[in-house]
Motif scaffolding. Structure first.
Motif, PDB file in Angstrom:
ATOM      1  N   ASN A 195       0.820  -1.208   0.000  1.00 32.34           N
ATOM      2  CA  ASN A 195       0.000   0.000   0.000  1.00 32.34           C
ATOM      3  C   ASN A 195       0.859   1.264   0.000  1.00 32.34           C
ATOM      4  OD1 ASN A 195      -2.568  -1.173  -0.084  1.00 32.34           O
ATOM      5  ND2 ASN A 195      -2.582  -1.516   2.131  1.00 32.34           N
ATOM      6  N   VAL A 196       1.989   1.219   0.693  1.00 27.57           N
ATOM      7  CA  VAL A 196       2.906   2.359   0.675  1.00 27.57           C
ATOM      8  C   VAL A 196       3.401   2.601  -0.743  1.00 27.57           C
ATOM      9  CG1 VAL A 196       5.171   3.187   1.431  1.00 27.57           C
ATOM     10  CG2 VAL A 196       3.629   2.120   3.077  1.00 27.57           C
ATOM     11  N   PHE A 197       3.738   1.516  -1.418  1.00 30.11           N
ATOM     12  CA  PHE A 197       4.242   1.628  -2.793  1.00 30.11           C
ATOM     13  C   PHE A 197       3.155   2.166  -3.729  1.00 30.11           C
ATOM     14  CE2 PHE A 197       4.975  -0.521  -6.955  1.00 30.11           C
ATOM     15  CZ  PHE A 197       6.128   0.162  -7.310  1.00 30.11           C
ATOM     16  N   LEU A 198       1.936   1.636  -3.596  1.00 30.77           N
ATOM     17  CA  LEU A 198       0.870   2.012  -4.525  1.00 30.77           C
ATOM     18  C   LEU A 198       0.275   3.383  -4.214  1.00 30.77           C
ATOM     19  CD1 LEU A 198      -1.050  -1.397  -4.827  1.00 30.77           C
ATOM     20  CD2 LEU A 198       0.560  -0.404  -6.447  1.00 30.77           C
ATOM     21  N   ARG A 199       0.129   3.729  -2.935  1.00 28.37           N
ATOM     22  CA  ARG A 199      -0.590   4.945  -2.556  1.00 28.37           C
ATOM     23  C   ARG A 199       0.327   6.146  -2.287  1.00 28.37           C
ATOM     24  NH1 ARG A 199      -5.401   2.846   1.570  1.00 28.37           N
ATOM     25  NH2 ARG A 199      -6.322   1.319   0.123  1.00 28.37           N
ATOM     26  N   ILE A 200       1.572   5.886  -1.944  1.00 26.37           N
ATOM     27  CA  ILE A 200       2.487   6.982  -1.607  1.00 26.37           C
ATOM     28  C   ILE A 200       3.563   7.152  -2.665  1.00 26.37           C
ATOM     29  CG2 ILE A 200       4.063   7.904   0.124  1.00 26.37           C
ATOM     30  CD1 ILE A 200       1.159   7.705   1.063  1.00 26.37           C
ATOM     31  N   VAL A 201       4.265   6.077  -2.978  1.00 33.15           N
ATOM     32  CA  VAL A 201       5.450   6.174  -3.840  1.00 33.15           C
ATOM     33  C   VAL A 201       5.063   6.428  -5.294  1.00 33.15           C
ATOM     34  CG1 VAL A 201       7.484   4.945  -4.696  1.00 33.15           C
ATOM     35  CG2 VAL A 201       6.823   4.752  -2.288  1.00 33.15           C
ATOM     36  N   LEU A 202       4.150   5.639  -5.834  1.00 33.10           N
ATOM     37  CA  LEU A 202       3.806   5.795  -7.248  1.00 33.10           C
ATOM     38  C   LEU A 202       3.195   7.161  -7.585  1.00 33.10           C
ATOM     39  CD1 LEU A 202       2.503   2.288  -8.415  1.00 33.10           C
ATOM     40  CD2 LEU A 202       4.761   3.313  -8.673  1.00 33.10           C
ATOM     41  N   PRO A 203       2.265   7.692  -6.763  1.00 28.14           N
ATOM     42  CA  PRO A 203       1.753   9.033  -7.089  1.00 28.14           C
ATOM     43  C   PRO A 203       2.835  10.110  -7.104  1.00 28.14           C
ATOM     44  CG  PRO A 203       0.272   7.940  -5.567  1.00 28.14           C
ATOM     45  CD  PRO A 203       1.486   7.077  -5.665  1.00 28.14           C
ATOM     46  N   LEU A 204       3.893   9.932  -6.306  1.00 24.91           N
ATOM     47  CA  LEU A 204       4.990  10.900  -6.299  1.00 24.91           C
ATOM     48  C   LEU A 204       5.990  10.659  -7.430  1.00 24.91           C
ATOM     49  CD1 LEU A 204       5.745  10.990  -2.454  1.00 24.91           C
ATOM     50  CD2 LEU A 204       4.544  12.724  -3.807  1.00 24.91           C
ATOM     51  N   SER A 205       5.790   9.570  -8.148  1.00 22.64           N
ATOM     52  CA  SER A 205       6.769   9.177  -9.167  1.00 22.64           C
ATOM     53  C   SER A 205       6.287   9.439 -10.587  1.00 22.64           C
ATOM     54  CB  SER A 205       7.086   7.676  -9.013  1.00 22.64           C
ATOM     55  OG  SER A 205       7.501   7.380  -7.705  1.00 22.64           O
ATOM     56  N   LYS A 206       5.279  10.284 -10.758  1.00 22.65           N
ATOM     57  CA  LYS A 206       4.741  10.527 -12.093  1.00 22.65           C
ATOM     58  C   LYS A 206       5.788  11.033 -13.088  1.00 22.65           C
ATOM     59  CE  LYS A 206      -0.045  11.347 -10.647  1.00 22.65           C
ATOM     60  NZ  LYS A 206      -1.148  12.336 -10.550  1.00 22.65           N
ATOM     61  N   PRO A 207       6.700  11.945 -12.705  1.00 22.61           N
ATOM     62  CA  PRO A 207       7.703  12.389 -13.689  1.00 22.61           C
ATOM     63  C   PRO A 207       8.597  11.258 -14.181  1.00 22.61           C
ATOM     64  CG  PRO A 207       7.594  13.916 -11.845  1.00 22.61           C
ATOM     65  CD  PRO A 207       6.778  12.736 -11.460  1.00 22.61           C
ATOM     66  N   ILE A 208       9.061  10.423 -13.262  1.00 22.37           N
ATOM     67  CA  ILE A 208       9.968   9.346 -13.658  1.00 22.37           C
ATOM     68  C   ILE A 208       9.213   8.283 -14.440  1.00 22.37           C
ATOM     69  CG2 ILE A 208       9.832   7.696 -11.732  1.00 22.37           C
ATOM     70  CD1 ILE A 208      13.128   9.164 -12.858  1.00 22.37           C
ATOM     71  N   ILE A 209       7.945   8.033 -14.087  1.00 27.38           N
ATOM     72  CA  ILE A 209       7.143   7.053 -14.811  1.00 27.38           C
ATOM     73  C   ILE A 209       6.873   7.535 -16.230  1.00 27.38           C
ATOM     74  CG2 ILE A 209       4.874   5.950 -14.929  1.00 27.38           C
ATOM     75  CD1 ILE A 209       4.869   5.865 -11.878  1.00 27.38           C
ATOM     76  N   ALA A 210       6.522   8.810 -16.371  1.00 29.94           N
ATOM     77  CA  ALA A 210       6.263   9.363 -17.699  1.00 29.94           C
ATOM     78  C   ALA A 210       7.511   9.318 -18.565  1.00 29.94           C
ATOM     79  CB  ALA A 210       5.759  10.799 -17.574  1.00 29.94           C
ATOM     80  N   THR A 211       8.642   9.643 -17.980  1.00 33.24           N
ATOM     81  CA  THR A 211       9.894   9.670 -18.745  1.00 33.24           C
ATOM     82  C   THR A 211      10.269   8.291 -19.250  1.00 33.24           C
ATOM     83  OG1 THR A 211      10.699  11.553 -17.458  1.00 33.24           O
ATOM     84  CG2 THR A 211      12.336  10.253 -18.635  1.00 33.24           C
ATOM     85  N   PHE A 212      10.256   7.319 -18.366  1.00 30.63           N
ATOM     86  CA  PHE A 212      10.689   5.988 -18.784  1.00 30.63           C
ATOM     87  C   PHE A 212       9.608   5.241 -19.551  1.00 30.63           C
ATOM     88  CE2 PHE A 212      13.787   6.902 -15.411  1.00 30.63           C
ATOM     89  CZ  PHE A 212      14.937   6.766 -16.173  1.00 30.63           C
ATOM     90  N   SER A 213       8.358   5.671 -19.424  1.00 32.17           N
ATOM     91  CA  SER A 213       7.338   5.146 -20.338  1.00 32.17           C
ATOM     92  C   SER A 213       7.697   5.513 -21.769  1.00 32.17           C
ATOM     93  CB  SER A 213       5.961   5.722 -19.987  1.00 32.17           C
ATOM     94  OG  SER A 213       5.526   5.293 -18.741  1.00 32.17           O
ATOM     95  N   LEU A 214       8.096   6.753 -21.964  1.00 35.37           N
ATOM     96  CA  LEU A 214       8.489   7.203 -23.296  1.00 35.37           C
ATOM     97  C   LEU A 214       9.733   6.469 -23.781  1.00 35.37           C
ATOM     98  CD1 LEU A 214       7.960   9.182 -25.640  1.00 35.37           C
ATOM     99  CD2 LEU A 214       9.435  10.818 -24.464  1.00 35.37           C
ATOM    100  N   PHE A 215      10.734   6.335 -22.906  1.00 33.61           N
ATOM    101  CA  PHE A 215      11.970   5.650 -23.297  1.00 33.61           C
ATOM    102  C   PHE A 215      11.691   4.202 -23.702  1.00 33.61           C
ATOM    103  CE2 PHE A 215      15.000   8.508 -20.626  1.00 33.61           C
ATOM    104  CZ  PHE A 215      14.798   9.524 -21.528  1.00 33.61           C
ATOM    105  N   TYR A 216      10.935   3.496 -22.870  1.00 34.57           N
ATOM    106  CA  TYR A 216      10.633   2.097 -23.173  1.00 34.57           C
ATOM    107  C   TYR A 216       9.774   1.974 -24.427  1.00 34.57           C
ATOM    108  CZ  TYR A 216      12.499  -0.028 -18.886  1.00 34.57           C
ATOM    109  OH  TYR A 216      13.320  -0.501 -17.893  1.00 34.57           O
ATOM    110  N   ALA A 217       8.779   2.843 -24.569  1.00 38.19           N
ATOM    111  CA  ALA A 217       7.893   2.770 -25.735  1.00 38.19           C
ATOM    112  C   ALA A 217       8.662   3.035 -27.026  1.00 38.19           C
ATOM    113  CB  ALA A 217       6.750   3.767 -25.580  1.00 38.19           C
ATOM    114  N   VAL A 218       9.531   4.034 -27.008  1.00 30.21           N
ATOM    115  CA  VAL A 218      10.321   4.341 -28.209  1.00 30.21           C
ATOM    116  C   VAL A 218      11.245   3.177 -28.553  1.00 30.21           C
ATOM    117  CG1 VAL A 218      12.131   5.839 -29.131  1.00 30.21           C
ATOM    118  CG2 VAL A 218      10.190   6.836 -27.933  1.00 30.21           C
ATOM    119  N   ALA A 219      11.861   2.575 -27.544  1.00 27.71           N
ATOM    120  CA  ALA A 219      12.776   1.459 -27.789  1.00 27.71           C
ATOM    121  C   ALA A 219      12.043   0.268 -28.407  1.00 27.71           C
ATOM    122  CB  ALA A 219      13.457   1.048 -26.483  1.00 27.71           C
ATOM    123  N   ILE A 220      10.853  -0.044 -27.890  1.00 26.69           N
ATOM    124  CA  ILE A 220      10.092  -1.170 -28.439  1.00 26.69           C
ATOM    125  C   ILE A 220       9.583  -0.831 -29.830  1.00 26.69           C
ATOM    126  CG2 ILE A 220       8.070  -2.644 -28.118  1.00 26.69           C
ATOM    127  CD1 ILE A 220       8.345  -2.196 -25.106  1.00 26.69           C
TER     128      ILE A 220
END
Length: 297
Positions: free
Chosen positions: A188-213
């Protein structure tokens, strides 16, 4: 009081000349990057005769959409496009999921065996199994001619993993402690606290991974023998390769006529456009996500 506009004062003529030189250099590099793209875009709307007669142009004399009608009426191309979209979407989700769930525990210094795992991750940055051993592993796992062969062998990028781990380490521990006091477990800490604070890093590496694939043609070239399972980049490769057999490509694309140059340009545009359209939606997170987590404690 009204704010005084910021004015740049040059210390010397050399400073001014340096800025001018930088601007000229950046404009030149931008033109070198953009002009080929504009030429390909213009060529995709031009006739075959114009492409053959004009070595370079940015606006066609006669606007035609025959090549786009042509490729989207071809079952093989549409199937390859849909395959690429599905593989990119599923692969990006899986790669992000694995990267985030592995980086989070490695960010905890009290994790037993953390140093050993991190050393193994860093080892893979320097050394890899190579193409042939990787192919043998994929073959022995029964993944040949499977879409999973395009996703699982590159499921975690070790460099991205280390950057995400560093980002998680920079998050305030007090937030996690407060969540645990309120009764949250680690999930719950990971899902409710960490992930909402990690939107910039998630967005960035979503783009990196998507472009690579999306841009990956080596994996389908090695692991996919069935042309019905080809991705879009394989179609682009077959059409643009210097020694490509046009008759064979012609047969695979189920065509009767073959407008070579215009078709190549149109296919390249269609293969590039989705990623270009995807970027603006992540742009506000992109700069922050690239910088955040890049400095190790």
């Amino acid at each position: 009081m009204p704010r005084t506009p910021t004015v740049r004062y040059y210390d010397s003529k050399g400073s001014r000349a340096f800025d001018i030189l930088n601007a000229v250099l950046l404009i030149g590099l931008s033109l070198v990057t953009v002009l080929p793209l504009l030429y390909v875009l213009a060529g995709s709307f031009a006739t075959e005769s114009e492409i053959s007669s004009r070595p370079f142009f940015l606006w066609p004399e006669k606007f035609v959409t025959d090549t786009y009608t042509y490729i989207f009426s071809t079952g093989t191309f549409v199937r390859a496009l849909l395959t690429t979209i599905c593989v990119t979407a599923v692969g990006t989700v899986i790669q992000l999921l694995l990267t985030l769930t592995m980086a989070y525990p490695l960010a905890k210094r009290y994790l037993p065996g953390r140093t050993l795992v991190l050393n193994l991750v860093i080892f893979t940055l320097v050394f890899s199994g190579g193409m042939i051993p990787t192919y043998l592993v994929v073959r022995d796992l029964g993944l040949l001619d499977s879409y999973w062969a395009l996703i699982l062998p590159l499921a975690i990028n070790p460099f991205y993993l280390i950057v995400v781990k560093s980002f998680f380490q920079e998050l305030p521990e007090a937030l996690e402690e407060a969540a645990r006091i309120d009764g949250c477990n680690e999930l719950n800490v990971f899902l409710r606290i960490v992930l909402p604070l990690s939107k910039p890093i998630i967005a960035t590496f979503s783009l990196f991974y998507a472009v690579a694939i999306w841009n990956d043609y080596m994996s389908p070239l090695l692991y996919i023998d069935d042309s019905k399972k080809w991705t879009l980049q394989m179609i682009v490769r077959q059409l643009t390769a210097a020694n490509a057999d046009s008759a064979n490509v012609l047969q695979q694309l189920e065509t009767v006529t073959f407008p070579e140059q215009g078709l190549k340009f149109a296919v390249v545009v269609v293969a590039t456009l989705p990623i270009l359209l995807f970027y603006p939606f992540l742009q506000k997170h992109f700069a922050k996500g690239v910088l955040i987590g890049s400095v190790k404690e």
